[in-house]
Structure formats: structure tokens, C-alpha cells
Design a protein around this motif. Structure first.
Motif, mmCIF file in Angstrom:
data_model
loop_
_atom_site.group_PDB
_atom_site.id
_atom_site.type_symbol
_atom_site.label_atom_id
_atom_site.label_comp_id
_atom_site.label_asym_id
_atom_site.label_seq_id
_atom_site.Cartn_x
_atom_site.Cartn_y
_atom_site.Cartn_z
ATOM 1 N N SER A 1 0.830 -1.207 0.000
ATOM 2 C CA SER A 1 0.000 0.000 0.000
ATOM 3 C C SER A 1 0.861 1.253 0.000
ATOM 4 O O SER A 1 0.520 2.245 -0.638
ATOM 5 N N ARG A 2 1.998 1.226 0.703
ATOM 6 C CA ARG A 2 2.860 2.407 0.678
ATOM 7 C C ARG A 2 3.450 2.610 -0.711
ATOM 8 O O ARG A 2 3.592 3.735 -1.176
ATOM 9 N N ASP A 3 3.792 1.493 -1.350
ATOM 10 C CA ASP A 3 4.411 1.592 -2.661
ATOM 11 C C ASP A 3 3.398 2.076 -3.692
ATOM 12 O O ASP A 3 3.675 2.965 -4.495
ATOM 13 N N VAL A 4 2.192 1.489 -3.642
ATOM 14 C CA VAL A 4 1.206 1.717 -4.701
ATOM 15 C C VAL A 4 0.275 2.867 -4.359
ATOM 16 O O VAL A 4 0.137 3.834 -5.103
ATOM 17 N N ASP A 5 -0.340 2.778 -3.174
ATOM 18 C CA ASP A 5 -1.395 3.728 -2.849
ATOM 19 C C ASP A 5 -0.824 5.094 -2.485
ATOM 20 O O ASP A 5 -1.348 6.126 -2.883
ATOM 21 N N LEU A 6 0.255 5.102 -1.702
ATOM 22 C CA LEU A 6 0.847 6.384 -1.305
ATOM 23 C C LEU A 6 1.746 6.943 -2.398
ATOM 24 O O LEU A 6 2.295 8.021 -2.258
ATOM 25 N N PRO B 1 15.196 2.849 1.872
ATOM 26 C CA PRO B 1 14.961 4.241 1.475
ATOM 27 C C PRO B 1 13.908 4.317 0.382
ATOM 28 O O PRO B 1 13.737 3.362 -0.376
ATOM 29 N N LEU B 2 13.204 5.438 0.306
ATOM 30 C CA LEU B 2 12.171 5.575 -0.716
ATOM 31 C C LEU B 2 12.167 6.983 -1.281
ATOM 32 O O LEU B 2 12.664 7.913 -0.644
ATOM 33 N N VAL B 3 11.621 7.084 -2.501
ATOM 34 C CA VAL B 3 11.500 8.379 -3.181
ATOM 35 C C VAL B 3 10.080 8.488 -3.719
ATOM 36 O O VAL B 3 9.312 7.543 -3.650
ATOM 37 N N ARG B 4 9.759 9.657 -4.287
ATOM 38 C CA ARG B 4 8.425 9.867 -4.853
ATOM 39 C C ARG B 4 8.257 9.100 -6.153
ATOM 40 O O ARG B 4 9.209 8.865 -6.880
ATOM 41 N N HIS B 5 7.023 8.724 -6.449
ATOM 42 C CA HIS B 5 6.692 8.241 -7.784
ATOM 43 C C HIS B 5 6.960 9.346 -8.793
ATOM 44 O O HIS B 5 6.871 10.513 -8.467
#
Lengths: 339, 438
Positions: free
Chosen positions: A107-112, A226-230
Motif C-alpha cells: 500500500s505504501r508503494d502503490v497507494d501512497l 529508502p524511498l523516493v516519490r513516484h
């Protein structure tokens, strides 16, 4: 008529905003600083020292990316975020990347609308009990009182696990890790459950750590990364491959001490040459300097060195590599080829 | 007086006895103790029990507090020192305070610039002088008080000196338009025109002018980003600004709530009820999270400024209700008296109503002040490093992971000093303004 003009203006504004968001790399270069979101304080992962200098396992990822992009590991503006503000800070553009022990979920990857660029620590939920209870497995915890942080995935995992095994428990809801330590030590609960890394860090602060055991069962998967914006894949690639460069460096035996010698001239190992920029143009493909990986590794060392200095067995946190060992040594750390 | 009685008395004293000291048991510490602590068996028992309880607390706490751990550099070192002393109940680990007290005070503010917040605090006391102790401080200091907000902002955030000067010019514009337009126009209209002109100046021109001037004459001090603010400095910055701004706004809101103009009244009631119906945390989240999404990307709307605005709005709504309580307590005769003297609305408010209403509301106002100051610790939720947020960050350092009481005792002590002085000042003010109606 007026309405359509208004909507048109909105669209243009939206496109302009999208366009400006799509060039994170240019923004970072123009700013000369990387805005990196970290935790407000988590032992071993991110914490400011007495001079306000940030350090830790997550912080090291920020520094490596800053070194790869800007050539300077200190060109980072650390933006502290809490569990509640971290995602808005990233999606609003306040930070360029988030390295804050965030679990990779669908959900964090796809929905957010975020892109997780890899995993820098494989964690999982565990249990800690006082040794005097004589418990050696989580299966024996029927009827126990459990200290649990409310509103986290750990709460849900715990309920699932006990239901699956047909056991009962009595939850003692707590707000923060600090409160949990006090409650657990005061005997308000038999068991404390949170991420295994957190348990180890907590146990290390006790006056007599040996009186407490961490049970062998790990009841959830918590890949932290770590993560970045789509929407800006070029920037995502840079963060992803910086992390992989650190992992690959450990596999190839490149450390912060010998990276200077190894990158001085092309050696016998073609993949190492490609990564360190003495052969090929991988850096150019990423939009970075040829020596981007050299800078990233010099910042804090390879993945193994970062692990050892911040949370490894020599530190008070004292975590063993476990799942986070190289794939060649039975772990899950596996960098795709640099080709 | 009949003489029957005189014959039965054999001796009559004719000289006055010299005055004697009162009995030793009724004066001095002994007399005080007798009247206050040991009057009657019940009070004596209570006093003895309480005394024993205090002694027992001190017996258990003092060995913990008096602990020679000021030099320790980590919790483990503390434990070694205490272990060597062989104390039964352990001891405090004060090393964390001696290593981190500067951080708890100033956050991540660069140490070579610590003099700036300190100087602003000293100047704050000077600027508050004419407001708090009117009979002790020369009246001219009030001009400095008016300039103080700009001086303090410049000292804290730094940057070119032209920024505060340009900001002051906006107020000069308001003043000038009031002065020259009142003769031709309605004063309210003149004020509105002045404010509009000033806003145009601040929004459209001020930035360019300040930039141009600083390019020509680069005078200034090093700029410090809001992110580096922290600790008590942050709490005091937010708290003091909110306290100083909320009182005038609150008074206006309270007056607006009693207004006969439907629109003004509806707006004031709506604002007060909305803000009071929402928790401060929600407002802080709006400031830190929602505004980030609504504002166009790249907008640099300072986070501390956003938080200050929210806290000020919150405090104003409560202040308005406190002041309204004071207004409601005034007898109707005071309003009618003001009317019968021929005073207009603002004159009667300024000269008759407000001085009395505010005097009645002093305890409520100061309670609101203290509450606002303590509420500033909530900003740790939106990841700003106020003292509570910093204590969390300090514990994340592996050297200090596990230190609780020492940090909280230190933070609590500093907060107590501030809040207690505010409360004492309010009692002093009440006494000084006491005009004997009670």
C-alpha cells in the motif's frame, strides 16, 4: 467559459508542478544540498550527537547518496520526520528522499505513490522476555501480558500470530519505545514486542542485559529501505544504485580504505572497473560523475562497514548480520550486476 | 460606677505596667510553628506525619540525586561510577545533562552564535520593562519595545539588516496613511487603505528592495535556518510570540463577540468556537503537513512561522473567552457611566471598561499564558526539536540510550522556573492593581 479557463489554468499549474518535480536531480544539484528525511531519533539508525552532527545506519545512506550526487557526504540537510509526518514530507517535496526505517509494503508503494529503492535492513518482529520466566519459545507465551506500541503494524502482527497459534494474550498499550522500556522493566508486562533491531537496542540499554532473552521466533517481515516519490525514475535509479553500489562493494571487497587505490587505475575485475568508473560510462548513464560510486563508498565505507560501525556486534546495539549478510554468506543482500 | 464595689477591693494599681515582650511561645519560629503546625492534637498528628513523609522522601531521593556522575560520557560509565560507590538504590546519571545542556537550551543553533539568542532574551526583558513594571522603567523605553520584535527576529534568524528595516517601513506606511488620510476620509477607511498599501509593499516590493539594498550595502549577520532552532530557545520563541500576540487579538475578538454588527459578531463567534473546538495538535498538523500540500511546490513558508501563527490563533481564541469573562463581570453601571460622560465606544473601552475587565481577568490571562508556553512542547509531534523532542533524540544516541529521569527532571525544572515566575508576577500585578473593592 470562465470555469474552463480556470480548469485550464489548474492543469497548466499541475503540469508545471509535475515538470518541476520530475527533475529532482537538477534541483539537488542547483541547491548543492540533498534534503534527506530521517527519524527524529532511533538508536543506531539516526541520532544527532552533542554537536548536532547526525549519524547512524539510515543517515549513512543519505550521506552516500549525497556523496554520489554532489561529491560531498556532508552536503546533506537532514530533515527530521516522525512516523506521522514522514510521508507528507516526501510527497510534498520537502525532502528528496526518505531513509527512516520504513517498511516496504504494497500500500505504501502503490497507494501512497512512493518508490522503494531497495532494502537496507531486513527486520522482523520479535519478542523479549525476562530470563527468569524460563520461556524459550514464543509458542509458550499463552496468557502473557504484552507491551505493544499502539497504532503500528506490530500490533496487528501480534494479534495474527496469537490467533494463528490458538493462544491468548493481554495487551498493555504504550505510546513510545521509551515508555515501553520503563513498563517492561517495572514488570507491567511479561513480554515486550517490537522490531528485532529495536529489541536488541533496547536490551543493550538495560543494566543487566543478560537477564533478558530475545526469543528465536520472528513473526513478521519488515524490509526497511529508502524511498523516493513516484514519477521521477531517474532520481529513483540514483538512490537505488547508490545503495547497490554499497552492497556490491562489500561483495567485491572494496572498503573505504582501499577504494582510493582500486579506483586509481583500471584493475583486473571488469565489473569493479565499471562500478568505480575506470571503465565504461555507468556514471554518465545515471547523470552523475564517473566516480560517483567511489564517492559513495568513501563516505562511510561499504555496506558491511556501515553496518559494523552503526549497529554491528562491536557497537552497544550489537546486532548480528543474520538476514542482512551478503547472499554469498547466507543472507539476502544481493546487488544486481553493474553492467 | 457605684461605690459598693470599691470598698471590697483592697488594692488598686495606679501606674501602668511597662509593655512586655509577648510570650516566647507565640512569636518567632516557635510561635509560628505553634499556631500553624501544632494547634490541636489533630493538626499535630498531621504535621508529624507529613514531616516524616518528607524526611522519608528526602532519605530515598537525595542519595539518588547527589550522584558524582557529572563527568560521565555514557550511561555505562555512569553505571560503573555508581556501581563502584555501592549505593543500594542506584544514582542519577548527570553526565547527560552536562554534555547536552547546551543542546537542550539552543537545539542545533551554531555554538559560535549562541550570543544571539541570549542577547535577544536580555533585550526581551528590557523591552518588557515598560509593559510589566510601568512605575520602575522610564516611559521612553516603550519605543524600544515597539522595535524589539524586528530586532529579535533579525538576531535569531540573521541575514541582511535590510529585511527588518524594510518590514518596519510597511508599518510606517500604515502610520503615514492614517496621518494624512484621516483628514479627508473616515478613519476606518484610512486604516484599511493603509493596511492594503502595506500588504502590497510587503508582498510585492519588500523582497526586491531588501535584495537590492543588501547588494549595494551588504550589512548583516550569518543567516540561521529555522531547522537549526531547538530546545528551550524554540519553546521560548514560539511561546513568547504567541503570548504577546494573543492578548491584543483576544481582546479584539472578545469585543467583536459582543458587537451589535451581525457580520463582525458572526465572524468572531465562528472563529472562537472553531478554534476552541479543534485540538492544538490538529492545528499543528495542518501547519506542518496540510499547508505543505496546498502551497505550490518550492514555496518556502517557514515552518516556525507557520507553527507560531497556529499557536497564536489557538491562544487568541482562549484569551478572547477569558477577556469576555472579565467584561461580563463588570456591572452595567460602568458602561452607562461611560456613556453618560459622552465618551465614544473606543474611548469608553480604553478608559473605563478594559482597565477594569482586564484587571478582573488577570488570573485567567496568566493561566492561558502558562498553558500556551507549556503547549509548545507539542511541536515535538511534528518533528521539531523542542526540549521533549530533543530528549528523544538524545536517547537515540547509543551512549545515552536508556536515560529518562535525568532529562525529564532537567526539562521540568526549567519549565517550572519560567511558569512559576509568570505566576508570581501575576500575583504581584493583582496586588498592585488592587483598588480595594473587595
Amino acid at each position: 467559459m470562465k470555469k474552463s479557463v480556470f480548469l485550464g489554468a489548474l492543469t497548466v499549474a499541475g503540469l508545471a508542478a509535475g515538470a518541476s518535480a520530475a527533475a529532482t536531480l537538477d534541483d539537488v544539484k542547483a541547491r548543492g544540498k540533498l534534503n534527506c528525511g530521517v527519524s527524529t531519533g532511533l538508536a543506531g539508525f539516526s541520532a544527532p550527537d552533542a554537536n548536532g552532527e547526525w549519524g547512524g545506519f539510515d543517515v549513512a545512506v543519505c550521506r552516500a547518496v549525497a556523496a554520489a550526487v554532489l561529491g560531498d557526504p556532508s552536503a546533506v540537510e537532514f530533515v527530521s520526520t516522525t512516523g506521522k509526518t514522514r510521508f507528507t514530507a516526501l510527497s510534498s517535496g520537502e525532502i528528496d528522499m526518505l531513509a527512516r526505517n520504513t517498511t516496504w509494503t504494497l500500500s505504501r508503494d502503490v497507494d501512497l505513490k512512493f518508490t522503494f529503492t531497495g532494502v537496507n535492513y531486513y527486520d522482523g518482529q520479535g519478542f523479549m522476555v525476562p530470563k527468569e520466566l524460563g520461556v524459550s519459545s514464543a509458542k509458550e507465551l499463552d496468557g502473557a501480558t504484552v507491551c505493544i506500541q499502539t497504532g503500528t503494524t506490530t500490533e496487528l502482527n501480534l494479534a495474527d500470530y496469537f490467533r494463528k497459534n490458538g493462544m491468548n494474550y493481554e495487551p498493555v498499550p504504550i505510546e513510545t519505545n521509551a515508555e515501553a522500556q520503563q513498563q517492561y522493566l517495572a514488570g507491567a508486562c511479561d513480554v515486550y514486542t517490537t522490531d528485532a533491531s529495536g529489541l536488541a537496542a533496547t536490551r543493550a540499554t538495560f543494566e543487566t542485559p543478560a537477564d533478558h532473552v530475545i526469543l528465536p521466533e520472528i513473526i513478521s517481515k519488515e524490509p526497511l529501505g529508502p524511498l523516493v516519490r513516484h514519477g521521477d525514475d531517474e532520481w529513483g535509479d540514483i538512490v537505488r544504485w547508490t545503495l547497490y553500489a554499497l552492497v556490491a562493494a562489500e561483495e567485491m571487497g572494496i572498503t573505504s580504505t582501499n577504494v582510493g587505490d582500486l579506483s586509481a587505475a583500471a584493475g583486473d575485475n571488469p565489473e569493479m572497473n565499471r562500478m568505480l568508473g575506470t571503465e565504461g560510462n555507468l556514471g554518465e548513464m545515471l547523470g552523475l560523475e564517473a566516480n560517483w560510486a567511489v564517492n559513495a563508498i568513501s563516505a562511510g565505507g561499504n555496506y558491511g562497514e556501515i553496518f559494523a560501525t552503526n549497529i554491528g556486534e562491536e557497537t552497544p546495539i550489537g546486532l548480528s548480520r543474520g538476514l542482512n549478510a551478503q547472499w554469498t554468506e547466507g543472507g539476502l543482500m544481493y546487488a544486481p550486476p553493474f553492467r | 460606677m457605684s461605690d459598693t464595689h470599691a470598698e471590697t477591693v483592697s488594692y488598686v494599681r495606679e501606674t501602668m505596667l511597662p509593655q512586655q515582650e509577648p510570650p516566647a511561645s507565640t512569636v518567632g519560629p516557635l510561635g509560628w510553628a505553634k499556631t500553624n503546625l501544632f494547634s490541636g492534637w489533630f493538626n499535630t498528628v498531621l504535621s508529624v506525619l507529613s514531616g516524616l513523609f518528607i524526611l522519608w522522601l528526602a532519605y530515598r531521593l537525595l542519595p539518588w540525586i547527589i550522584s558524582p556522575t557529572w563527568q560521565a560520557t555514557s550511561l555505562n560509565e555512569c553505571r560503573e561510577i555508581i556501581g563502584a560507590l555501592n549505593k543500594p538504590h542506584g544514582g542519577a546519571c548527570w553526565g547527560v545533562i552536562s554534555e547536552r545542556w547546551k543542546q537542550l537550551m539552543f537545539g542545533f543553533y551554531p555554538p559560535e552564535h549562541y550570543w544571539r539568542p541570549v542577547l535577544s532574551l536580555i533585550l526581551l526583558l528590557v523591552a518588557l520593562g515598560p509593559l510589566l513594571f510601568r512605575h520602575l522603567v522610564p516611559a521612553k523605553v516603550i519605543y524600544f519595545s515597539m522595535l524589539y520584535p524586528f530586532i529579535a527576529a533579525w538576531l535569531l534568524w540573521g541575514g541582511t539588516i535590510w529585511n527588518p528595516i524594510v518590514a518596519i517601513l510597511g508599518f510606517v506606511i500604515i502610520g503615514l496613511s492614517l496621518k494624512f488620510l484621516t483628514s479627508v476620509l473616515n478613519p476606518a477607511l484610512a486604516l484599511i487603505i493603509g493596511v492594503v498599501l502595506a500588504v502590497i509593499w510587503w508582498v510585492a516590493l519588500a523582497g526586491t528592495v531588501a535584495g537590492g539594498l543588501s547588494a549595494v550595502l551588504p550589512i548583516g549577520i550569518e543567516a540561521i535556518a529555522s531547522r537549526q532552532f531547538g530546545g528551550f530557545m524554540l519553546s521560548i520563541t514560539i511561546g513568547v510570540t504567541a503570548i504577546l500576540c494573543s492578548l491584543p487579538i483576544g481582546i479584539l475578538l472578545a469585543l467583536g463577540r459582543q458587537s451589535d454588527l451581525l457580520l463582525v459578531k458572526a465572524m468572531c463567534v465562528g472563529f472562537i468556537e472553531f478554534i476552541r473546538g479543534v485540538p492544538l495538535i490538529t492545528l499543528l498538523f495542518v501547519a506542518s503537513v496540510l499547508l505543505n500540500i496546498f502551497l505550490p511546490p518550492g514555496t518556502n513558508f517557514d515552518i516556525i512561522l507557520r507553527v507560531i501563527i497556529m499557536v497564536t490563533l489557538f491562544a487568541s481564541a482562549y484569551m478572547a473567552e477569558v477577556v469576555r469573562g472579565g467584561l461580563a463581570a463588570l456591572p452595567k453601571g460602568q458602561y452607562e457611566g461611560a456613556d453618560s460622560l459622552g465618551l465614544d465606544y473606543w474611548q469608553s473601552q480604553r478608559l473605563i471598561i478594559m482597565p477594569q475587565a482586564l484587571k478582573i481577568s488577570i488570573p485567567g490571562i496568566v493561566s492561558t499564558f502558562i498553558g500556551v508556553f507549556k503547549d509548545t512542547t507539542l511541536v515535538s509531534i511534528i518533528s521539531m526539536f523542542d526540549p521533549i523532542g530533543l530528549s528523544n533524540a538524545i536517547r537515540a544516541d547509543t551512549a545515552w540510550n536508556g536515560v529518562y529521569w535525568e532529562l525529564f527532571i532537567f526539562i521540568g525544572l526549567v519549565f517550572f522556573i519560567f511558569c512559576f515566575s509568570m505566576s508570581r508576577y501575576s500575583m504581584y500585578l493583582e496586588r498592585r492593581l488592587q483598588t480595594g473593592h473587595r
